[in-house]
Design a protein around this motif. Structure first.
Motif, PDB file in Angstrom:
ATOM      1  N   ASN A 222       1.534 -70.695 -25.214  1.00  0.00           N
ATOM      2  CA  ASN A 222       0.070 -70.816 -25.150  1.00  0.00           C
ATOM      3  C   ASN A 222      -0.584 -70.665 -26.521  1.00  0.00           C
ATOM      4  O   ASN A 222      -0.575 -69.573 -27.104  1.00  0.00           O
ATOM      5  CB  ASN A 222      -0.491 -69.749 -24.201  1.00  0.00           C
ATOM      6  N   PRO A 223      -1.184 -71.732 -27.060  1.00  0.00           N
ATOM      7  CA  PRO A 223      -1.764 -71.666 -28.408  1.00  0.00           C
ATOM      8  C   PRO A 223      -2.920 -70.683 -28.539  1.00  0.00           C
ATOM      9  O   PRO A 223      -2.961 -69.889 -29.467  1.00  0.00           O
ATOM     10  CB  PRO A 223      -2.239 -73.107 -28.657  1.00  0.00           C
ATOM     11  N   ASN A 224      -3.873 -70.750 -27.602  1.00  0.00           N
ATOM     12  CA  ASN A 224      -5.070 -69.906 -27.692  1.00  0.00           C
ATOM     13  C   ASN A 224      -5.433 -69.345 -26.322  1.00  0.00           C
ATOM     14  O   ASN A 224      -6.386 -69.805 -25.681  1.00  0.00           O
ATOM     15  CB  ASN A 224      -6.253 -70.715 -28.257  1.00  0.00           C
ATOM     16  N   PRO A 225      -4.705 -68.346 -25.847  1.00  0.00           N
ATOM     17  CA  PRO A 225      -4.987 -67.798 -24.508  1.00  0.00           C
ATOM     18  C   PRO A 225      -6.335 -67.096 -24.458  1.00  0.00           C
ATOM     19  O   PRO A 225      -6.788 -66.505 -25.445  1.00  0.00           O
ATOM     20  CB  PRO A 225      -3.844 -66.810 -24.290  1.00  0.00           C
ATOM     21  N   THR A 226      -6.967 -67.168 -23.302  1.00  0.00           N
ATOM     22  CA  THR A 226      -8.212 -66.449 -23.080  1.00  0.00           C
ATOM     23  C   THR A 226      -7.902 -64.972 -22.868  1.00  0.00           C
ATOM     24  O   THR A 226      -6.748 -64.561 -22.738  1.00  0.00           O
ATOM     25  CB  THR A 226      -8.925 -66.985 -21.836  1.00  0.00           C
TER      26      THR A 226
END
Length: 454
Positions: A299-303
């Motif tokens: 996941n590149p940019n997880p919330t």
């Protein structure tokens, strides 16, 4: 074992490079007996130690102490003196499985501290890359799992298959042309006779798999003819084997991209009900410690919500491999020392993780030093049950995670086992295209363990 115990200190018949063993024995109130006084035969030595009532054995890690005999003869604790190396690591692992607790393998300079520690405190299990790999293989063997390897055209896969089959780690199916695979294996002196070899392009299973895939994807408008074409792809064919129960797990990626490996899993195996994302961890094995890093591969940019979920799932995965999970959500800030969107995201991630699992020990935001150093933790997060003793580390994004695990791997001599994918209904694991034969064998063992943990 308390410091007041009557302890026999038995020393290997070799020079200790200036170590004053007699002084140590006197200081600790021990009776010192040299191994040369007991005899040269290992069995005789152990019998003598047992008869005298020895409780502590200081010796060389590779030849003197037979672990099973020591446990039977009442020598329950060992401080091993030897140069570091795989021979010591394997010895330590075998000793502990036999009920003999090993304080640590140490050199001459550290032996006095190890002797003292062995009497005064509870001894922690020894850890190193060699010990971990040995234990990983043993745990995998107990599952009897069947793993499919789609990339039979890669010689590394065949070499790893040889090792896995020879060690009994898992049963294997290899995809590819049977004649070509067997010829290449024979040329390299590899025995893969225990593996099933399937040519997915001519297999009778293709039509059945195509029909099932068309049914699974009909809501996306996939036709039977399109499904037949899809089943020509090794990753889709192998994933259908796992979906149909013809294999317990899949390992791929040595010759294909991560997307090519895991995309079929999203479409066929799908995620467990409680998972909104598929994520990953690396098991980071170093001398004296075993950690988990996540998410370093997917996941590149997880919330914030996804980070919280990754924290919970990573803790559960880590626990399967012997890690007592204490989860640190990492940041450039510790506690309330900093501010900004990234810090707030870490705060929200911790809250989400606690919401999902109220019993999980998780804290953050934590800087890495505050997560692992008790002195720093005492100053910055004195009331935290995680700070200073974290074992599972959740990085804020893929960039940080990937840099972090590769830094530890390349400069800290860490064995990085993974990425271990988590969140899928059945285990599928991705290899780096630069994976070594050892990496592939380790990943097969990990997948077998995941398959055996229902």
């Amino acid at each position: 074992m308390s410091a007041n115990s009557s302890v026999l200190l038995t020393v290997v018949g070799r020079n200790f490079d200036g170590l004053d063993v007699d002084a140590i024995a006197t200081q600790r109130g021990l009776t010192r007996t040299n191994i040369n006084d007991l005899g040269s035969n290992v069995a005789e030595v152990l019998e003598a130690v047992g008869e005298i009532g020895g409780q502590l054995f200081v010796g060389s890690g590779n030849q003197v102490l037979d672990a099973k005999s020591a446990a039977a003869l009442g020598v329950p604790m060992v401080v091993s003196y030897d140069r570091p190396g795989p021979h010591v690591d394997i010895y330590v692992a075998e000793s502990e499985r036999s009920g003999t607790v090993v304080a640590e393998a140490c050199d001459a300079e550290r032996t006095p501290a190890a002797v003292a520690a062995a009497q005064d405190i509870e001894v922690k299990p020894y850890m190193s890359p060699s010990v971990f790999k040995h234990g990983l293989a043993e745990q995998a063997r107990t599952t009897g799992a069947h793993i499919v390897l789609p990339e039979g055209e890669d010689d590394r896969i065949l070499e790893a298959a040889h090792e896995v089959l020879e060690s009994g780690i898992a049963r294997l199916t290899i995809l590819g042309d049977p004649d070509d695979i067997r010829a290449r294996a024979e040329e390299k002196g590899l025995d893969i006779s225990g593996a099933d070899i399937i040519n997915h392009e001519t297999s009778e299973l293709r039509e059945e798999f195509a029909a099932d895939f068309a049914e699974l994807r009909k809501h996306k408008g996939v036709t039977l003819e399109q499904a037949r074409e899809t089943m020509q792809d090794i990753s889709y064919f192998a994933t259908m084997m796992v979906h149909k129960g013809l294999a317990d797990g899949m390992v791929s990626g040595a010759a294909h991209t991560t997307a090519h490996t895991i995309k079929p899993s999203f479409q066929i195996i799908k995620t467990v009900p409680e998972a909104s994302v598929v994520s990953s961890i690396f098991l980071m094995v170093m001398r004296g410690r075993l950690w988990a890093f996540g998410d370093c591969a997917v996941n590149p940019n997880p919330t914030a919500e996804q980070l919280g979920e990754i924290a919970v799932v990573s803790a559960r995965t880590a626990a399967r491999f012997g890690i007592d999970p204490r989860v640190a959500v990492l940041s450039y800030s510790t506690g309330a020392s900093g501010a900004g969107p990234d810090v707030e995201r870490a705060v929200q991630a911790v809250a989400k993780a606690r919401e999902l699992d109220g019993e999980l020990l998780v804290d953050g935001p934590l800087q890495f030093d505050a997560a692992v150093d008790k002195g720093v933790a005492a100053k910055k997060m004195p009331d935290s049950e995680v700070a200073g003793q974290a074992t599972v580390f959740i990085f804020p994004d893929l960039e940080a995670g990937n840099i972090g695990y590769k830094t530890a791997q390349r400069t800290g001599a860490a064995l990085a086992v993974g990425p271990i994918l988590q969140g899928l209904n059945k285990p599928v694991n991705d290899l780096s295209r630069g994976a070594t034969v050892a990496d592939i064998a380790n990943t097969i063992a990990v997948t077998a363990i995941q398959a055996g943990k229902k």
